[in-house]
Scaffold this active site. Structure first.
Site, PDB file in Angstrom:
ATOM      1  N   HIS A  71       5.715   3.630  64.103  1.00  0.00           N
ATOM      2  CA  HIS A  71       5.265   3.184  65.423  1.00  0.00           C
ATOM      3  C   HIS A  71       6.223   3.684  66.512  1.00  0.00           C
ATOM      4  O   HIS A  71       6.022   3.383  67.687  1.00  0.00           O
ATOM      5  CB  HIS A  71       5.189   1.659  65.482  1.00  0.00           C
ATOM      6  CG  HIS A  71       4.145   1.073  64.579  1.00  0.00           C
ATOM      7  ND1 HIS A  71       2.862   1.572  64.487  1.00  0.00           N
ATOM      8  CD2 HIS A  71       4.192   0.014  63.718  1.00  0.00           C
ATOM      9  CE1 HIS A  71       2.174   0.853  63.627  1.00  0.00           C
ATOM     10  NE2 HIS A  71       2.951  -0.101  63.146  1.00  0.00           N
TER      11      HIS A  71
ATOM     12  N   ARG B 128      -5.653   2.975  70.723  1.00  0.00           N
ATOM     13  CA  ARG B 128      -6.682   1.932  70.784  1.00  0.00           C
ATOM     14  C   ARG B 128      -6.565   1.198  72.101  1.00  0.00           C
ATOM     15  O   ARG B 128      -5.471   1.068  72.654  1.00  0.00           O
ATOM     16  CB  ARG B 128      -6.491   0.955  69.617  1.00  0.00           C
ATOM     17  CG  ARG B 128      -7.592  -0.084  69.453  1.00  0.00           C
ATOM     18  CD  ARG B 128      -7.248  -1.072  68.354  1.00  0.00           C
ATOM     19  NE  ARG B 128      -8.372  -1.935  68.014  1.00  0.00           N
ATOM     20  CZ  ARG B 128      -8.293  -2.971  67.182  1.00  0.00           C
ATOM     21  NH1 ARG B 128      -7.139  -3.267  66.591  1.00  0.00           N
ATOM     22  NH2 ARG B 128      -9.365  -3.712  66.936  1.00  0.00           N
TER      23      ARG B 128
ATOM     24  N   LYS C 270       4.633   6.778  57.909  1.00  0.00           N
ATOM     25  CA  LYS C 270       4.049   5.960  58.981  1.00  0.00           C
ATOM     26  C   LYS C 270       5.153   5.559  59.946  1.00  0.00           C
ATOM     27  O   LYS C 270       6.250   5.170  59.536  1.00  0.00           O
ATOM     28  CB  LYS C 270       3.427   4.694  58.385  1.00  0.00           C
ATOM     29  CG  LYS C 270       3.216   3.563  59.389  1.00  0.00           C
ATOM     30  CD  LYS C 270       2.910   2.255  58.678  1.00  0.00           C
ATOM     31  CE  LYS C 270       2.963   1.056  59.623  1.00  0.00           C
ATOM     32  NZ  LYS C 270       2.622  -0.209  58.946  1.00  0.00           N
TER      33      LYS C 270
ATOM     34  N   TYR D  25      -9.188   5.054  68.088  1.00  0.00           N
ATOM     35  CA  TYR D  25      -9.709   4.109  67.107  1.00  0.00           C
ATOM     36  C   TYR D  25     -11.195   3.851  67.354  1.00  0.00           C
ATOM     37  O   TYR D  25     -11.989   3.721  66.421  1.00  0.00           O
ATOM     38  CB  TYR D  25      -8.901   2.817  67.200  1.00  0.00           C
ATOM     39  CG  TYR D  25      -9.311   1.735  66.231  1.00  0.00           C
ATOM     40  CD1 TYR D  25      -9.058   1.864  64.865  1.00  0.00           C
ATOM     41  CD2 TYR D  25      -9.928   0.559  66.678  1.00  0.00           C
ATOM     42  CE1 TYR D  25      -9.409   0.863  63.971  1.00  0.00           C
ATOM     43  CE2 TYR D  25     -10.281  -0.441  65.790  1.00  0.00           C
ATOM     44  CZ  TYR D  25     -10.021  -0.285  64.440  1.00  0.00           C
ATOM     45  OH  TYR D  25     -10.372  -1.276  63.558  1.00  0.00           O
TER      46      TYR D  25
END
Length: 341
Positions: A153, A174, A151, A237
């Site tokens: 960002h 999103r 993961k 999203y």
């Protein structure tokens, strides 16, 4: 040969002084990296080159997002699809173990880490967690056998060349209003940030690219420009919320996995937000136990449109203008979202 990471500059002294009063999880200051001015805490100066030159493997699978964009939901979905729907392991092993957070170390200021070691003194498990999350992810991941699930960002431009070596990358975007609200609550509840201000103040930092991993728009547009790359799956999203089974099938196809309708329905039920919110394996319960994160912050409502509960009319008008300006001359649009919904 090591790649040279982008150069960075320190945030101005005046802005640093102002922000240190509001973000008590950082004690030194911030840097802005590269021409895009990616915003990170001071510790990036120590670990940034290690992340930039991380040795990715072709069979790595990455979930890349701007914070609070459905990251955890996507991680668990990707891990289960990739691991033959191994619910038993998912129910007994923290997601952070199965799907490590690549760059979390740069947000653990040494003073704060020491404070949490004192808070958890005598609890060997918690002390170990405090030390582990402060350790650079590029060191942790080097010892993990393939296939690895990662993961991050980080924007794509600050990552090693993961697309071109064959890694599978799922990017989730999103809408910025809901991102900002969820990011605000996380920044208040996460002690590595410890934001003390109100939402209007936070929005000002967010809009002006002074929250971690910003600029938001540059982050999204970098990935959008690569949406047709065969190793990148770009998702919204909002689409996940609207037709989750459809997205599950898209991700399964991207990962080269085939499941029956019955198995996919079981997976969708397992990941239903009401079940997901109460699942300690994905809800950062280990960080809550160490007092790193407040209760009820990590997995929140899991809905779109929650921004309307906190935006004032004045702030809404300002945000709408900002969104319109940044979408101008692009074909990037958020499905099932406009400035009033």
């Amino acid at each position: 040969m090591e790649r040279q990471p982008p150069k960075y500059e320190f945030l101005s002294k005046e802005k640093t002084k102002e922000m240190l009063k509001l973000f008590n999880g950082e004690r030194t200051g911030w840097v802005q990296v590269g021409p895009q001015k990616w915003f990170f805490p001071y510790r990036y100066t120590e670990h940034g080159a290690g992340y930039y030159n991380f040795k990715a493997r072709p069979d790595d699978t990455w979930v890349v997002t701007f914070p609070r964009s459905g990251t955890t939901w996507t991680q668990e979905l990707v891990w289960l699809l990739s691991n033959n729907l191994d619910f038993e392991t998912a129910k007994t092993q923290f997601l952070a173990q199965r799907f490590p957070f690549f760059e979390f170390s740069i947000f653990n200021h040494p003073e704060v880490t020491q404070e949490f070691l004192e808070i958890n003194k005598g609890n060997e498990v918690n002390e170990q967690i405090c030390r582990k999350i402060a350790k650079p992810g590029y060191e942790v991941l080097a010892s993990i056998p393939s296939p690895r699930f990662i993961k991050t960002h980080f924007p794509l431009s600050l990552l090693p060349e993961i697309l071109d070596i064959g890694c599978k990358v799922i990017y989730v975007a999103r809408n910025p209003k809901d991102v900002a609200v969820s990011w605000y609550y996380m920044s208040v509840g996460m002690k590595t940030q410890g934001f003390l201000g109100d939402f209007a103040t936070f929005w000002d930092y967010f809009e002006n690219d002074l929250t971690y991993w910003g600029p938001y728009w540059t982050h999204l547009k970098e990935a959008w420009a690569l949406k047709n790359h065969p190793n990148l799956l770009f998702l919204f999203y909002e689409d996940m919320q609207h037709d989750f089974l459809k997205i599950i099938r898209r991700i399964a196809k991207f990962l080269g996995k085939t499941y029956t309708d019955e198995q996919l329905n079981e997976l969708a039920d397992y990941l239903n937000i009401n079940n997901f919110r109460n699942n300690p394996m994905v809800n950062s319960s280990e960080l809550k136990n160490c007092k790193f994160i407040a209760e009820g912050i990590f997995i929140r409502k899991g809905v779109s449109g929650g921004w309307k509960d906190i935006f004032t009319p004045e702030l809404t008008a300002r945000a709408d203008k900002w969104i319109e300006e940044n979408l101008k001359n692009t074909d990037l649009r958020f499905p099932y979202f406009d400035n009033n919904n």
